[in-house]
Motif scaffolding. Structure first.
Motif, PDB file in Angstrom:
ATOM      1  N   ARG A 222      27.890 -22.885   9.749  1.00 26.35           N
ATOM      2  CA  ARG A 222      27.687 -21.443   9.902  1.00 26.35           C
ATOM      3  C   ARG A 222      28.999 -20.722   9.600  1.00 26.35           C
ATOM      4  O   ARG A 222      30.066 -21.183  10.005  1.00 26.35           O
ATOM      5  CB  ARG A 222      27.240 -21.147  11.335  1.00 26.35           C
ATOM      6  N   PRO A 223      28.964 -19.588   8.895  1.00 28.63           N
ATOM      7  CA  PRO A 223      30.221 -18.870   8.619  1.00 28.63           C
ATOM      8  C   PRO A 223      30.847 -18.349   9.901  1.00 28.63           C
ATOM      9  O   PRO A 223      30.153 -18.105  10.894  1.00 28.63           O
ATOM     10  CB  PRO A 223      29.794 -17.715   7.707  1.00 28.63           C
ATOM     11  N   SER A 224      32.156 -18.177   9.879  1.00 32.69           N
ATOM     12  CA  SER A 224      32.846 -17.553  11.017  1.00 32.69           C
ATOM     13  C   SER A 224      32.640 -16.046  10.910  1.00 32.69           C
ATOM     14  O   SER A 224      32.168 -15.538   9.881  1.00 32.69           O
ATOM     15  CB  SER A 224      34.334 -17.873  10.977  1.00 32.69           C
ATOM     16  N   VAL A 225      33.002 -15.318  11.946  1.00 35.23           N
ATOM     17  CA  VAL A 225      32.893 -13.859  11.904  1.00 35.23           C
ATOM     18  C   VAL A 225      33.753 -13.300  10.778  1.00 35.23           C
ATOM     19  O   VAL A 225      33.331 -12.415  10.029  1.00 35.23           O
ATOM     20  CB  VAL A 225      33.310 -13.235  13.262  1.00 35.23           C
ATOM     21  N   ARG A 226      34.953 -13.827  10.618  1.00 33.66           N
ATOM     22  CA  ARG A 226      35.858 -13.345   9.571  1.00 33.66           C
ATOM     23  C   ARG A 226      35.255 -13.578   8.190  1.00 33.66           C
ATOM     24  O   ARG A 226      35.330 -12.721   7.310  1.00 33.66           O
ATOM     25  CB  ARG A 226      37.218 -14.070   9.659  1.00 33.66           C
ATOM     26  N   GLU A 227      34.641 -14.762   7.993  1.00 31.30           N
ATOM     27  CA  GLU A 227      34.003 -15.070   6.699  1.00 31.30           C
ATOM     28  C   GLU A 227      32.829 -14.124   6.456  1.00 31.30           C
ATOM     29  O   GLU A 227      32.629 -13.633   5.339  1.00 31.30           O
ATOM     30  CB  GLU A 227      33.535 -16.518   6.679  1.00 31.30           C
ATOM     31  N   ALA A 228      32.059 -13.856   7.507  1.00 28.15           N
ATOM     32  CA  ALA A 228      30.916 -12.943   7.384  1.00 28.15           C
ATOM     33  C   ALA A 228      31.388 -11.539   6.999  1.00 28.15           C
ATOM     34  O   ALA A 228      30.743 -10.847   6.207  1.00 28.15           O
ATOM     35  CB  ALA A 228      30.142 -12.898   8.700  1.00 28.15           C
ATOM     36  N   MET A 229      32.536 -11.135   7.534  1.00 26.77           N
ATOM     37  CA  MET A 229      33.081  -9.803   7.251  1.00 26.77           C
ATOM     38  C   MET A 229      33.515  -9.655   5.799  1.00 26.77           C
ATOM     39  O   MET A 229      33.671  -8.541   5.300  1.00 26.77           O
ATOM     40  CB  MET A 229      34.275  -9.510   8.173  1.00 26.77           C
ATOM     41  N   GLU A 230      33.720 -10.771   5.112  1.00 23.15           N
ATOM     42  CA  GLU A 230      34.167 -10.727   3.718  1.00 23.15           C
ATOM     43  C   GLU A 230      33.025 -10.910   2.723  1.00 23.15           C
ATOM     44  O   GLU A 230      33.232 -10.873   1.520  1.00 23.15           O
ATOM     45  CB  GLU A 230      35.244 -11.815   3.506  1.00 23.15           C
ATOM     46  N   GLU A 231      31.790 -11.094   3.234  1.00 21.29           N
ATOM     47  CA  GLU A 231      30.634 -11.303   2.354  1.00 21.29           C
ATOM     48  C   GLU A 231      30.381 -10.078   1.475  1.00 21.29           C
ATOM     49  O   GLU A 231      30.624  -8.935   1.889  1.00 21.29           O
ATOM     50  CB  GLU A 231      29.388 -11.593   3.197  1.00 21.29           C
ATOM     51  N   ARG A 232      29.844 -10.308   0.286  1.00 23.08           N
ATOM     52  CA  ARG A 232      29.602  -9.229  -0.678  1.00 23.08           C
ATOM     53  C   ARG A 232      28.626  -8.195  -0.126  1.00 23.08           C
ATOM     54  O   ARG A 232      28.852  -6.993  -0.222  1.00 23.08           O
ATOM     55  CB  ARG A 232      29.067  -9.819  -1.993  1.00 23.08           C
ATOM     56  N   TRP A 233      27.508  -8.662   0.482  1.00 25.35           N
ATOM     57  CA  TRP A 233      26.479  -7.727   0.965  1.00 25.35           C
ATOM     58  C   TRP A 233      27.050  -6.753   1.993  1.00 25.35           C
ATOM     59  O   TRP A 233      26.755  -5.565   1.971  1.00 25.35           O
ATOM     60  CB  TRP A 233      25.312  -8.512   1.588  1.00 25.35           C
ATOM     61  N   ILE A 234      27.872  -7.253   2.869  1.00 23.94           N
ATOM     62  CA  ILE A 234      28.398  -6.443   3.967  1.00 23.94           C
ATOM     63  C   ILE A 234      29.368  -5.373   3.458  1.00 23.94           C
ATOM     64  O   ILE A 234      29.564  -4.338   4.087  1.00 23.94           O
ATOM     65  CB  ILE A 234      29.067  -7.349   5.036  1.00 23.94           C
ATOM     66  N   ASN A 235      29.976  -5.611   2.291  1.00 21.00           N
ATOM     67  CA  ASN A 235      30.971  -4.675   1.753  1.00 21.00           C
ATOM     68  C   ASN A 235      30.448  -3.827   0.592  1.00 21.00           C
ATOM     69  O   ASN A 235      31.192  -3.038   0.023  1.00 21.00           O
ATOM     70  CB  ASN A 235      32.223  -5.446   1.323  1.00 21.00           C
TER      71      ASN A 235
END
Length: 300
Positions: A222-235
């Motif tokens: 599972r991605p970490s919170v930091r990795e999730a924050m860098e995902e393309r969809w989220i940005n």
């Protein structure tokens, strides 16, 4: 004006005085505590802390709760879900930096008058900040419908249980929970999570592919919170606003408001050196609470 009108103190209906506070009527009663109304004598603000108890009147979240918003609209627009998810991830990253693991559920998300997410604390746990990635917890907390599979399996867990809040993101986008069992059975629920048996995925899979990545049953994958924050969809659409966590630096003596300091020393009787030391070392205390309540009052 920082001065508290005597009339306010006289007219506040209270049963007793505790330290710097007047304790008023009970506002609500939950499973764990009574919520009392309290008036801070020095500032006239409604809040209360004592050595043994905390009575908190928190800010009004005029936007209601997120669950009601989803129920009203059936499902939320992708753009709105992205905005909420960005705020939630940023807040969770902030909690993790302070060693707090929350185990989030959608009922713990409220909205303020500006449609911003406010996370309500139900149950949480703490890790030593220096070993967040290594140390694991074992205390059970949270609700089964939102709990990560490692929690349901009574295994040791770490900060990645909060990434499982993808359940809430899924609910925002689809109006349904990804894993459901009728009638409820916790073993069957866990089995569905482990096998990735999601109840119903909308035909427009592109919207939820990011969310599905958060529902990885194996916490190691599972991605970490930091990795999730860098995902393309989220940005997407936020190129000029990179997602980051708010960090608060300790105040310097020159940052302190002189009007508030004068009032605290001359009217409330605090020692100037003690006030400055408390604020510059960021030590939670009555002095810290008084300063920030007065500063907020002044800024209003």
């Amino acid at each position: 004006s920082l001065k508290v009108p005597r009339e306010l103190l006289r007219s506040f209906p209270h049963s007793k005085r505790v330290g710097s506070y007047l304790v008023g009527k009970m506002i609500n009663k939950g499973s764990f505590a009574k919520v009392m109304e309290g008036l801070h004598i020095g500032t006239g603000e409604k809040t209360l802390e004592t050595e043994n108890s905390y009575y908190m009147v928190m800010e009004l979240c005029a936007g209601g709760d997120l669950m009601d918003r989803i129920c009203e609209r059936k499902r939320l627009e992708e753009r709105e879900v992205r905005r909420y998810t960005r705020q939630i991830l940023s807040a969770v990253d902030h909690l993790h930096k302070h060693g707090i693991v929350h185990d989030l559920k959608i009922e713990n998300f409220l909205l303020d008058e500006h449609n911003n997410i406010k996370i309500v604390f139900g149950l949480s746990n703490t890790l030593k900040a220096e070993s967040l990635s290594l140390e694991l917890l074992s205390t059970q907390c949270g609700s089964p419908a939102y709990a990560a599979p490692e929690l349901l399996a009574h295994r040791k867990y770490g900060p990645k249980v909060d990434v499982w809040s993808g359940v809430s993101m899924f609910a925002m986008l689809t109006g349904t929970l990804p894993f459901t069992v009728e009638p409820f059975n916790i073993k069957q629920l866990h089995q569905k999570m482990v096998s990735g048996e999601i109840s119903s995925i909308p035909s427009d899979i592109s919207k939820v592919s990011f969310v599905l990545s958060l529902l990885e049953p194996d916490p190691d994958k599972r991605p970490s919170v930091r990795e999730a924050m860098e995902e393309r969809w989220i940005n997407e659409g936020h190129a000029k606003k990179p997602l980051h966590t708010l960090s608060h630096k300790n105040l310097c003596p020159e940052d302190l408001n002189s009007s508030v300091l004068t009032y605290m020393t001359e009217s409330l009787g605090y020692s100037l050196s003690e006030v400055i030391h408390t604020l510059t070392t960021n030590r939670p205390s009555a002095i810290m609470a008084s300063y920030h309540l007065l500063l907020n009052k002044l800024n209003r």
